[in-house]
Design a protein around this motif. Structure first.
Motif, PDB file in Angstrom:
ATOM      1  N   VAL A 116       0.893  -1.242   0.072  1.00  0.00           N
ATOM      2  CA  VAL A 116      -0.048   0.059  -0.054  1.00  0.00           C
ATOM      3  C   VAL A 116       1.009   1.213   0.083  1.00  0.00           C
ATOM      4  N   ILE A 117       2.109   1.175   0.539  1.00  0.00           N
ATOM      5  CA  ILE A 117       3.081   2.120   0.500  1.00  0.00           C
ATOM      6  C   ILE A 117       4.539   1.619   0.070  1.00  0.00           C
ATOM      7  N   GLU A 118       4.707   2.512  -0.819  1.00  0.00           N
ATOM      8  CA  GLU A 118       6.431   2.205  -1.240  1.00  0.00           C
ATOM      9  C   GLU A 118       7.057   3.341  -1.332  1.00  0.00           C
ATOM     10  N   THR A 119       8.351   3.256  -0.948  1.00  0.00           N
ATOM     11  CA  THR A 119       9.253   4.413  -0.912  1.00  0.00           C
ATOM     12  C   THR A 119      10.770   3.901  -1.397  1.00  0.00           C
ATOM     13  N   GLU A 120      11.417   4.795  -2.165  1.00  0.00           N
ATOM     14  CA  GLU A 120      12.925   4.387  -2.647  1.00  0.00           C
ATOM     15  C   GLU A 120      13.599   5.421  -2.471  1.00  0.00           C
ATOM     16  N   ASN A 121      14.407   5.516  -1.524  1.00  0.00           N
ATOM     17  CA  ASN A 121      15.601   6.640  -1.458  1.00  0.00           C
ATOM     18  C   ASN A 121      14.836   7.979  -0.994  1.00  0.00           C
ATOM     19  N   LEU A 122      13.862   7.824  -0.464  1.00  0.00           N
ATOM     20  CA  LEU A 122      12.989   9.080  -0.130  1.00  0.00           C
ATOM     21  C   LEU A 122      13.772  10.178   0.695  1.00  0.00           C
ATOM     22  N   THR A 123      13.812  11.200   0.173  1.00  0.00           N
ATOM     23  CA  THR A 123      14.800  12.023   1.043  1.00  0.00           C
ATOM     24  C   THR A 123      14.080  13.565   1.293  1.00  0.00           C
ATOM     25  N   LYS A 124      14.543  14.323   2.356  1.00  0.00           N
ATOM     26  CA  LYS A 124      13.843  15.569   2.598  1.00  0.00           C
ATOM     27  C   LYS A 124      14.989  16.235   3.304  1.00  0.00           C
ATOM     28  N   ASP A 125      15.181  17.177   2.553  1.00  0.00           N
ATOM     29  CA  ASP A 125      16.248  18.231   3.151  1.00  0.00           C
ATOM     30  C   ASP A 125      15.551  19.647   3.418  1.00  0.00           C
ATOM     31  N   TYR A 126      15.387  20.025   4.504  1.00  0.00           N
ATOM     32  CA  TYR A 126      14.715  21.409   4.919  1.00  0.00           C
ATOM     33  C   TYR A 126      15.674  22.632   4.606  1.00  0.00           C
ATOM     34  N   SER A 127      16.860  22.323   4.370  1.00  0.00           N
ATOM     35  CA  SER A 127      17.918  23.296   4.238  1.00  0.00           C
ATOM     36  C   SER A 127      17.468  24.353   3.142  1.00  0.00           C
ATOM     37  N   SER A 128      17.945  25.595   3.175  1.00  0.00           N
ATOM     38  CA  SER A 128      17.610  26.630   2.419  1.00  0.00           C
ATOM     39  C   SER A 128      18.828  27.475   2.388  1.00  0.00           C
ATOM     40  N   TRP A 129      19.138  28.435   1.329  1.00  0.00           N
ATOM     41  CA  TRP A 129      20.287  29.281   1.268  1.00  0.00           C
ATOM     42  C   TRP A 129      20.201  30.111   2.554  1.00  0.00           C
ATOM     43  N   LEU A 130      19.059  30.327   3.476  1.00  0.00           N
ATOM     44  CA  LEU A 130      19.282  31.116   4.575  1.00  0.00           C
ATOM     45  C   LEU A 130      19.555  30.193   5.752  1.00  0.00           C
ATOM     46  N   ARG A 131      19.249  28.813   5.889  1.00  0.00           N
ATOM     47  CA  ARG A 131      19.288  28.076   6.868  1.00  0.00           C
ATOM     48  C   ARG A 131      19.925  26.425   6.500  1.00  0.00           C
ATOM     49  N   LYS A 132      21.049  26.204   6.871  1.00  0.00           N
ATOM     50  CA  LYS A 132      21.726  25.056   6.487  1.00  0.00           C
ATOM     51  C   LYS A 132      21.311  24.123   7.714  1.00  0.00           C
ATOM     52  N   ALA A 133      20.751  23.111   7.449  1.00  0.00           N
ATOM     53  CA  ALA A 133      20.530  21.947   8.477  1.00  0.00           C
ATOM     54  C   ALA A 133      21.593  21.122   8.602  1.00  0.00           C
ATOM     55  N   LYS A 134      21.868  20.528   9.748  1.00  0.00           N
ATOM     56  CA  LYS A 134      23.054  19.524   9.955  1.00  0.00           C
ATOM     57  C   LYS A 134      22.906  18.205   9.137  1.00  0.00           C
ATOM     58  N   ARG A 135      21.755  17.923   8.984  1.00  0.00           N
ATOM     59  CA  ARG A 135      21.567  16.735   8.001  1.00  0.00           C
ATOM     60  C   ARG A 135      20.106  16.705   7.588  1.00  0.00           C
ATOM     61  N   PRO A 136      19.892  15.905   6.323  1.00  0.00           N
ATOM     62  CA  PRO A 136      18.614  15.738   6.048  1.00  0.00           C
ATOM     63  C   PRO A 136      17.637  15.120   7.091  1.00  0.00           C
ATOM     64  N   ALA A 137      16.209  15.833   7.185  1.00  0.00           N
ATOM     65  CA  ALA A 137      15.205  15.269   7.973  1.00  0.00           C
ATOM     66  C   ALA A 137      14.856  13.975   7.791  1.00  0.00           C
ATOM     67  N   LEU A 138      15.013  13.575   6.446  1.00  0.00           N
ATOM     68  CA  LEU A 138      14.811  12.264   6.029  1.00  0.00           C
ATOM     69  C   LEU A 138      15.914  11.854   4.878  1.00  0.00           C
ATOM     70  N   ASN A 139      16.450  10.805   5.118  1.00  0.00           N
ATOM     71  CA  ASN A 139      17.783  10.336   4.441  1.00  0.00           C
ATOM     72  C   ASN A 139      17.458   9.016   3.585  1.00  0.00           C
ATOM     73  N   ASN A 140      17.254   9.026   2.284  1.00  0.00           N
ATOM     74  CA  ASN A 140      17.163   7.835   1.634  1.00  0.00           C
ATOM     75  C   ASN A 140      16.320   6.597   2.236  1.00  0.00           C
ATOM     76  N   LEU A 141      15.158   7.072   2.671  1.00  0.00           N
ATOM     77  CA  LEU A 141      13.998   6.101   3.194  1.00  0.00           C
ATOM     78  C   LEU A 141      13.599   5.202   2.000  1.00  0.00           C
ATOM     79  N   THR A 142      14.084   3.849   2.308  1.00  0.00           N
ATOM     80  CA  THR A 142      13.439   2.659   1.307  1.00  0.00           C
ATOM     81  C   THR A 142      12.636   1.733   2.123  1.00  0.00           C
ATOM     82  N   ILE A 143      11.267   1.571   1.829  1.00  0.00           N
ATOM     83  CA  ILE A 143      10.372   0.716   2.417  1.00  0.00           C
ATOM     84  C   ILE A 143       9.081   0.569   1.819  1.00  0.00           C
ATOM     85  N   SER A 144       8.648  -0.767   2.111  1.00  0.00           N
ATOM     86  CA  SER A 144       7.530  -1.066   1.626  1.00  0.00           C
ATOM     87  C   SER A 144       6.352  -1.738   2.551  1.00  0.00           C
ATOM     88  N   ILE A 145       5.212  -1.166   2.590  1.00  0.00           N
ATOM     89  CA  ILE A 145       4.260  -1.519   3.484  1.00  0.00           C
ATOM     90  C   ILE A 145       3.318  -2.569   2.982  1.00  0.00           C
TER      91      ILE A 145
END
Ligand code: ADP
Ligand code: MG
Length: 339
Positions: free
Chosen positions: A27-56
């Protein structure tokens, strides 16, 4: 992924014949799903979500676990098309995460749902039903049905603004199941519920799966409840997946962990057995759990005799690691490796 960690997905592997084969199974499949909230104003230490691969898998009750800030809400927002990933892909019910039509087949409870305080529970759900385009001929009946399911029928005409956190959570679950969804995505649905509310929530979830064939994907911090109702889980830490799979496989029910005796009836012989146990725990409903790390032949015989005498009231099981110690073990291991 380092040696010793679980594989990211232990569900049946995708076939090489293309995505079509997998659509019915997951019902759900993700592959290397990544979210980086960084912007040119604000650099995040790490992506909030890093290469999530999962199958439900379809038909599962899936617990999505992780400490605060692990990336659970970020994942759920992507799956609901509320934010865009910066990398990777996700499909929900076989459609891309931003497909608008598929949303009618999903029930969603966000982490901070917004309610209209001046409306009654019934009026609020009627508005939700209109937004879901439930035909007017069926609306009233469906609203009454879901209020019944979440045990809020006696408060149908009370204003939402007067409700406790637990009652609001029930109204939130009611709106999530209004459209008889194939998939429920719930962000921290147990938050704010007392033990009775949690028990009822668990019954509602299992009913949605068993009676209506829904799949359920929910995030939670309450590990004992997750252990009780989920058949599969995943653990996320700092945006990365540490493990995913069937709960029974992850918590390996093997004899290395010793023997667990569940007791609901106490006579003198059972009390004597308690003194031999390595760990004695009183559970809810006057139940006791005794753990024996190793068994002498004499103890082995004693337990078998008591079990034969008392039947279901003295139940012998292979002990397994509980989800709480498994969860903390995984998080600590990951924090040490990546500190
Ligand atoms: N809109 C946002 N802008 C910047 N950072 C965010 C935003 N939303 C979440 N984050 C960060 O992303 C990480 C994951 O957050 P979240 O997905 O809410 O975690 P969880 O739901 O597991 O507690 C956290 O470090 C959080 O501070
Ligand atoms: Mg969250």
């Amino acid at each position: 992924m380092t040696e010793g960690r679980c594989k990211p997905s232990v569900f049946p592997p995708r076939t090489d014949t293309g995505r079509e084969d997998t659509l019915d199974n997951f019902v759900i499949e993700t592959e290397n799903l990544t979210k980086d909230y960084s912007s040119w104003l604000r650099k995040a230490k790490r992506p909030a979500l890093n290469n999530l691969t999962i199958s439900i898998p379809k038909g599962s009750v899936f617990g999505f676990l992780g400490p605060n800030g692990a990336g659970k809400t970020t994942t759920i927002k992507i799956l609901m098309g509320l934010i865009r990933p910066t990398g990777g892909m996700a499909t929900v019910l076989g459609k891309p995460y931003d497909d608008v039509e598929v949303k009618n087949r999903i029930g969603f409870l966000p982490d901070s749902p917004a309610f209209t305080p001046q409306l009654s529970a019934m009026e609020f759900l009627d508005v939700c039903a209109r937004l879901l385009k439930i035909p007017s001929s069926k609306r009233k009946q469906r609203v009454e049905e879901v209020l019944e399911i979440v045990r809020m029928a006696p408060h149908a005409k009370s204003k939402v603004g007067t409700f406790s956190r637990g009652m609001l959570q029930r109204v939130g679950i009611a709106q999530a199941i209004l459209n008889s969804p194939e998939l429920l995505i719930l962000d921290e649905p147990l938050l704010g519920l007392d033990p009775y509310g949690r028990q009822e929530f668990k019954e509602i979830i299992l009913e949605q799966r068993d009676k209506f064939g829904a799949s359920v994907f929910f995030s939670s911090h309450i590990l004992s409840d997750v252990e009780e109702i989920c058949d599969s889980i995943s653990i996320l830490n700092k945006g990365r997946l540490l493990c995913a799979g069937k709960l029974s496989d992850l918590l390996s029910r093997d004899t290395d962990n010793g023997v667990l005796v569940k007791i609901r009836q106490c006579d003198d012989a059972v009390k004597a057995l308690m003194t031999d146990a390595d760990n004695v725990q009183k559970k809810e409903n006057d139940e006791w759990e005794l753990t024996f790390k190793t068994l002498s032949p004499e103890l082995d015989r004693k337990i078998n005799e008591l079990s034969a005498k008392h039947g279901e009231a003295v139940k012998r099981l292979n002990a397994r690691e509980d989800l709480e110690s498994f969860f903390f073990g995984k998080i600590e291991e990951d924090n040490l490796e990546n500190s």
